[in-house]
Scaffold this motif. Structure first.
Motif, PDB file in Angstrom:
ATOM      1  N   ASP A  57     -33.892 -25.760 -51.563  1.00  0.00           N
ATOM      2  CA  ASP A  57     -34.117 -26.868 -52.497  1.00  0.00           C
ATOM      3  C   ASP A  57     -33.608 -28.183 -51.911  1.00  0.00           C
ATOM      4  O   ASP A  57     -34.288 -29.212 -51.999  1.00  0.00           O
ATOM      5  N   ALA A  58     -32.427 -28.169 -51.306  1.00  0.00           N
ATOM      6  CA  ALA A  58     -31.874 -29.388 -50.703  1.00  0.00           C
ATOM      7  C   ALA A  58     -32.781 -29.910 -49.589  1.00  0.00           C
ATOM      8  O   ALA A  58     -32.994 -31.119 -49.460  1.00  0.00           O
ATOM      9  N   ILE A  59     -33.325 -29.007 -48.800  1.00  0.00           N
ATOM     10  CA  ILE A  59     -34.234 -29.394 -47.710  1.00  0.00           C
ATOM     11  C   ILE A  59     -35.519 -29.979 -48.279  1.00  0.00           C
ATOM     12  O   ILE A  59     -35.998 -31.026 -47.819  1.00  0.00           O
ATOM     13  N   ILE A  60     -36.088 -29.323 -49.286  1.00  0.00           N
ATOM     14  CA  ILE A  60     -37.355 -29.786 -49.863  1.00  0.00           C
ATOM     15  C   ILE A  60     -37.170 -31.144 -50.528  1.00  0.00           C
ATOM     16  O   ILE A  60     -38.000 -32.042 -50.367  1.00  0.00           O
ATOM     17  N   ARG A  61     -36.089 -31.331 -51.266  1.00  0.00           N
ATOM     18  CA  ARG A  61     -35.855 -32.618 -51.932  1.00  0.00           C
ATOM     19  C   ARG A  61     -35.670 -33.760 -50.939  1.00  0.00           C
ATOM     20  O   ARG A  61     -35.850 -34.918 -51.284  1.00  0.00           O
ATOM     21  N   THR A  63     -37.583 -34.154 -48.388  1.00  0.00           N
ATOM     22  CA  THR A  63     -38.907 -34.391 -47.822  1.00  0.00           C
ATOM     23  C   THR A  63     -39.523 -35.645 -48.440  1.00  0.00           C
ATOM     24  O   THR A  63     -39.561 -35.764 -49.663  1.00  0.00           O
ATOM     25  N   PRO A  64     -40.012 -36.575 -47.622  1.00  0.00           N
ATOM     26  CA  PRO A  64     -40.640 -37.775 -48.172  1.00  0.00           C
ATOM     27  C   PRO A  64     -41.788 -37.448 -49.130  1.00  0.00           C
ATOM     28  O   PRO A  64     -42.514 -36.475 -48.926  1.00  0.00           O
ATOM     29  N   ARG A  65     -41.931 -38.262 -50.158  1.00  0.00           N
ATOM     30  CA  ARG A  65     -43.018 -38.191 -51.147  1.00  0.00           C
ATOM     31  C   ARG A  65     -43.034 -36.861 -51.906  1.00  0.00           C
ATOM     32  O   ARG A  65     -44.071 -36.415 -52.363  1.00  0.00           O
ATOM     33  N   THR A  66     -41.869 -36.218 -52.053  1.00  0.00           N
ATOM     34  CA  THR A  66     -41.763 -34.937 -52.751  1.00  0.00           C
ATOM     35  C   THR A  66     -40.873 -35.093 -53.971  1.00  0.00           C
ATOM     36  O   THR A  66     -39.789 -35.652 -53.887  1.00  0.00           O
ATOM     37  N   THR A  67     -41.358 -34.574 -55.109  1.00  0.00           N
ATOM     38  CA  THR A  67     -40.603 -34.598 -56.360  1.00  0.00           C
ATOM     39  C   THR A  67     -40.661 -33.220 -57.000  1.00  0.00           C
ATOM     40  O   THR A  67     -41.506 -32.394 -56.658  1.00  0.00           O
ATOM     41  N   VAL A  68     -39.771 -32.998 -57.952  1.00  0.00           N
ATOM     42  CA  VAL A  68     -39.769 -31.740 -58.701  1.00  0.00           C
ATOM     43  C   VAL A  68     -40.712 -31.890 -59.895  1.00  0.00           C
ATOM     44  O   VAL A  68     -40.600 -32.849 -60.661  1.00  0.00           O
ATOM     45  N   VAL A  81     -43.978 -31.251 -56.014  1.00  0.00           N
ATOM     46  CA  VAL A  81     -45.222 -31.946 -55.696  1.00  0.00           C
ATOM     47  C   VAL A  81     -44.943 -32.812 -54.473  1.00  0.00           C
ATOM     48  O   VAL A  81     -44.029 -33.639 -54.493  1.00  0.00           O
ATOM     49  N   THR A  82     -45.730 -32.613 -53.435  1.00  0.00           N
ATOM     50  CA  THR A  82     -45.646 -33.445 -52.239  1.00  0.00           C
ATOM     51  C   THR A  82     -46.976 -34.167 -52.100  1.00  0.00           C
ATOM     52  O   THR A  82     -48.031 -33.530 -52.099  1.00  0.00           O
ATOM     53  N   ARG A  83     -46.909 -35.490 -51.985  1.00  0.00           N
ATOM     54  CA  ARG A  83     -48.138 -36.293 -51.891  1.00  0.00           C
ATOM     55  C   ARG A  83     -48.381 -36.761 -50.459  1.00  0.00           C
ATOM     56  O   ARG A  83     -47.445 -37.104 -49.753  1.00  0.00           O
ATOM     57  N   ILE A 122     -44.360 -25.801 -45.106  1.00  0.00           N
ATOM     58  CA  ILE A 122     -43.481 -24.685 -45.473  1.00  0.00           C
ATOM     59  C   ILE A 122     -42.758 -24.146 -44.246  1.00  0.00           C
ATOM     60  O   ILE A 122     -41.550 -23.910 -44.276  1.00  0.00           O
ATOM     61  N   ASP A 123     -43.481 -23.946 -43.159  1.00  0.00           N
ATOM     62  CA  ASP A 123     -42.859 -23.427 -41.939  1.00  0.00           C
ATOM     63  C   ASP A 123     -41.804 -24.393 -41.401  1.00  0.00           C
ATOM     64  O   ASP A 123     -40.768 -23.965 -40.889  1.00  0.00           O
ATOM     65  N   GLY A 124     -42.035 -25.679 -41.537  1.00  0.00           N
ATOM     66  CA  GLY A 124     -41.028 -26.665 -41.147  1.00  0.00           C
ATOM     67  C   GLY A 124     -39.777 -26.562 -41.999  1.00  0.00           C
ATOM     68  O   GLY A 124     -38.653 -26.627 -41.479  1.00  0.00           O
ATOM     69  N   TRP A 125     -39.957 -26.409 -43.299  1.00  0.00           N
ATOM     70  CA  TRP A 125     -38.802 -26.213 -44.187  1.00  0.00           C
ATOM     71  C   TRP A 125     -38.030 -24.962 -43.795  1.00  0.00           C
ATOM     72  O   TRP A 125     -36.800 -24.978 -43.778  1.00  0.00           O
TER      73      TRP A 125
END
Length: 133
Positions: A57-61, A63-68, A81-83, A122-125
């Protein structure tokens, strides 16, 4: 001829506005299909790996242009959501803690193919998660 060009421009602008502003239906996107396995799909990707939801979760949050969109680490499932940078196309990624494993499903909303973007994201995360652990 000018009116046709103007009308076409208005239609394109309206389409782009819809892509950026259309509401996301939580009931539709905050869900996982049965049988998550490691596979790359035409419209997204699935992964099932050992890991911790809080760490990912910390890694995903980050990520640019990403929200829960919905959920939380405490709930055991989060949808993000990643735009895309230019047009703002939304991709939805749902992650669920299932025992010692994470079940991850990333997919597009518009179009038929994501051109491998969700699998790469996903693989990058997951690489970052491995490096952190």
């Amino acid at each position: 001829m000018k009116w046709i060009g103007f009308a076409l421009l208005v239609l394109i602008a309206a389409g782009l506005a819809y892509i950026r502003l259309a509401p996301s239906d939580v009931a539709r996107w905050h869900d996982l299909p049965d049988g998550i396995s490691d596979q790359t799909l035409e419209s997204g990707a699935m992964r099932r790996v050992r890991g911790d939801l809080a760490a990912l979760d910390a890694i995903i949050r980050d990520t640019p242009r990403t929200t829960v969109l919905a959920g939380s680490v405490e709930d055991g499932m989060v949808t993000y959501v990643t735009r895309s940078r230019v047009f703002g196309f939304p991709d939805y990624t749902t992650v669920r803690q299932a025992g010692e494993r994470l079940e991850i499903y990333g997919r597009l909303r518009f179009g038929a193919s994501d051109l491998g973007v969700n699998a790469a994201r996903i693989d990058g995360w997951l690489r970052r998660l491995d490096q952190a652990g």
